[in-house]
Design an enzyme around this catalytic site. Structure first.
Site, short mmCIF file in Angstrom:
data_model
loop_
_atom_site.label_atom_id
_atom_site.label_comp_id
_atom_site.label_asym_id
_atom_site.label_seq_id
_atom_site.Cartn_x
_atom_site.Cartn_y
_atom_site.Cartn_z
N ASP A 54 6.78 51.03 13.75
CA ASP A 54 6.45 51.00 15.18
C ASP A 54 5.68 52.26 15.57
O ASP A 54 5.78 53.29 14.89
CB ASP A 54 7.73 50.96 16.02
CG ASP A 54 8.35 49.57 16.10
OD1 ASP A 54 7.77 48.60 15.59
OD2 ASP A 54 9.44 49.46 16.71
N ARG A 113 -0.16 45.61 13.93
CA ARG A 113 0.34 44.90 15.13
C ARG A 113 -0.34 45.57 16.32
O ARG A 113 -0.31 46.79 16.44
CB ARG A 113 1.85 45.04 15.29
CG ARG A 113 2.34 44.52 16.65
CD ARG A 113 3.69 45.09 17.07
NE ARG A 113 4.74 44.66 16.21
CZ ARG A 113 5.83 45.41 15.97
NH1 ARG A 113 5.96 46.61 16.52
NH2 ARG A 113 6.77 44.96 15.18
C1 LIG Z 1 6.58 42.38 19.19
C2 LIG Z 1 6.31 43.58 20.02
C3 LIG Z 1 6.34 44.85 19.44
C4 LIG Z 1 6.06 45.99 20.18
N1 LIG Z 1 6.00 47.21 19.56
C5 LIG Z 1 5.62 48.29 20.25
C6 LIG Z 1 5.41 49.55 19.63
O1 LIG Z 1 5.60 49.72 18.41
N2 LIG Z 1 5.02 50.60 20.39
C7 LIG Z 1 4.78 50.47 21.74
O2 LIG Z 1 4.39 51.45 22.39
N3 LIG Z 1 4.98 49.29 22.37
C8 LIG Z 1 5.39 48.21 21.67
N4 LIG Z 1 5.55 47.00 22.32
C9 LIG Z 1 5.54 46.95 23.80
C10 LIG Z 1 4.14 46.78 24.37
O3 LIG Z 1 3.39 47.95 24.14
C11 LIG Z 1 4.18 46.50 25.88
O4 LIG Z 1 4.81 47.55 26.53
C12 LIG Z 1 4.90 45.19 26.25
O5 LIG Z 1 4.69 44.20 25.30
C13 LIG Z 1 4.41 44.65 27.60
O6 LIG Z 1 3.03 44.42 27.56
P1 LIG Z 1 2.35 42.96 27.53
O7 LIG Z 1 1.31 42.99 26.46
O8 LIG Z 1 3.35 41.89 27.42
O9 LIG Z 1 1.52 42.89 28.90
P2 LIG Z 1 1.90 43.18 30.41
O10 LIG Z 1 0.61 43.17 31.15
O11 LIG Z 1 2.77 44.38 30.53
O12 LIG Z 1 2.77 41.93 30.79
C14 LIG Z 1 2.23 40.60 30.89
C15 LIG Z 1 3.33 39.68 31.41
O13 LIG Z 1 4.35 39.56 30.42
C16 LIG Z 1 5.64 39.51 31.00
N5 LIG Z 1 6.42 40.69 30.53
C17 LIG Z 1 5.94 41.75 29.88
N6 LIG Z 1 6.93 42.61 29.55
C18 LIG Z 1 8.07 42.06 30.02
C19 LIG Z 1 9.43 42.46 29.99
N7 LIG Z 1 9.84 43.60 29.42
N8 LIG Z 1 10.35 41.64 30.57
C20 LIG Z 1 9.96 40.48 31.15
N9 LIG Z 1 8.67 40.06 31.20
C21 LIG Z 1 7.74 40.82 30.65
C22 LIG Z 1 5.42 39.51 32.49
O14 LIG Z 1 5.34 38.17 32.91
C23 LIG Z 1 4.07 40.20 32.64
O15 LIG Z 1 3.41 39.84 33.83
C24 LIG Z 1 5.79 45.85 21.58
C25 LIG Z 1 5.75 44.59 22.16
C26 LIG Z 1 5.98 43.47 21.42
C27 LIG Z 1 5.89 42.12 22.07
#
Ligand SMILES: Cc1cc2nc3c(=O)[nH]c(=O)nc-3n(C[C@H](O)[C@H](O)[C@H](O)COP(=O)(O)OP(=O)(O)OC[C@H]3O[C@@H](n4cnc5c(N)ncnc54)[C@H](O)[C@@H]3O)c2cc1C
Length: 229
Positions: A54, A104
């Site tokens: 990560d 990723r």
């Molecule tokens: C498999 C996976 C691995 C990840 N690994 C890392 C990592 O190693 N390092 C890192 O910095 N980040 C990591 N992340 C987190 C990522 O960086 C974002 O902070 C997170 O995924 C929210 O961004 P989004 O792309 O969904 O878009 P956004 O624009 O934040 O969200 C889009 C929509 O998704 C939904 N949503 C998003 N997050 C949530 C939530 N927590 N609860 C409920 N609904 C939500 C909402 O409907 C929102 O409107 C990971 C995420 C995933 C899915």
């Protein structure tokens, strides 16, 4: 991690493990961290499981990439994470594509200063779109980690237009988030991997999820009240 890898192998599950280097001692002693990663990678190699490193906050990006590259040298089923909010990410993606390391792609979950990260959602999303296209075209089985419907729709449209089959990448989402979307993608023939947090050190993870969507606090409180009622 070692017990989880053993359980995944025992059950015949195609599971990955995702590791945060700070949980492996990165801030204490780099050699200790590498030894711990080595132990996990060695166990993963027994069953051929994939190990994802990560990405944490920007002060650790270089160290994380360095350890990930080293781990990939030991065991090629090792990959890393790139965050679209970081200004440096286009260069990192190019390098990782060249080195054959699986990426990723996520938006990024830490509160970063403006000199290293894009601040507006529009910029972070545009960066995501550009990096995603690059990885889908030339990356090595990229993980498209987002719940953003517009970006997911773009990935679908882009890959169809470019003749990139669904076996060449996967979508990734957090456990319990947008299950409807997860099911819809699987029904349409896409692979969706679900990120499942576990263990005792849950607090920082929990706080990052709350920070990116404060509405989750209301959701949590409502459910707590409902459970007690
Ligand atoms: C498999 C996976 C691995 C990840 N690994 C890392 C990592 O190693 N390092 C890192 O910095 N980040 C990591 N992340 C987190 C990522 O960086 C974002 O902070 C997170 O995924 C929210 O961004 P989004 O792309 O969904 O878009 P956004 O624009 O934040 O969200 C889009 C929509 O998704 C939904 N949503 C998003 N997050 C949530 C939530 N927590 N609860 C409920 N609904 C939500 C909402 O409907 C929102 O409107 C990971 C995420 C995933 C899915």
């Amino acid at each position: 991690y070692i017990a989880t890898l053993a359980a995944l192998a025992e059950q015949g599950l195609d599971g990955n493990v995702s590791i945060k280097l700070t949980q492996m001692g990165l801030d204490l002693d780099r050699d200790l961290c590498r030894e711990n990663i080595w132990r996990v990678v060695e166990k993963a190699a027994e069953s051929g499981a994939f190990v994802r490193i990560d990405m944490e906050d920007h002060t650790r990006t270089d160290a994380t990439l360095e350890v990930a590259r080293e781990a990939h040298g030991w065991y090629r089923h090792t990959g890393v994470v790139i965050q679209s909010y970081l200004r440096r990410s286009a260069a990192d993606v190019e390098a990782l594509i060249g080195e054959g390391i699986r990426v990723r792609l996520c938006k990024g979950a830490y509160d970063e200063p403006a000199d290293v990260a894009f601040a507006s959602k529009a910029e972070v999303d545009e960066s995501y779109r550009v990096l995603m296209e690059r990885l889908l075209r030339d990356g090595h089985y990229p993980g498209i980690a987002t719940h953003d419907e517009q970006l997911i729709a773009h990935a679908r449209e882009f890959t169809q237009r470019e003749g990139i089959g669904p076996a060449r990448f996967e979508f990734q989402m957090l456990y319990g988030v947008r299950r409807d979307l997860q099911h819809a993608l699987v029904a349409d023939g896409y692979t969706v991997r679900v990120y499942v947090p576990y263990g005792r050190e849950w607090y920082p993870y929990f706080m990052r999820r709350l920070a990116e969507r404060p509405a989750n606090l209301l959701f949590l409180l409502r459910n707590l009240v409902r459970d007690r009622g």
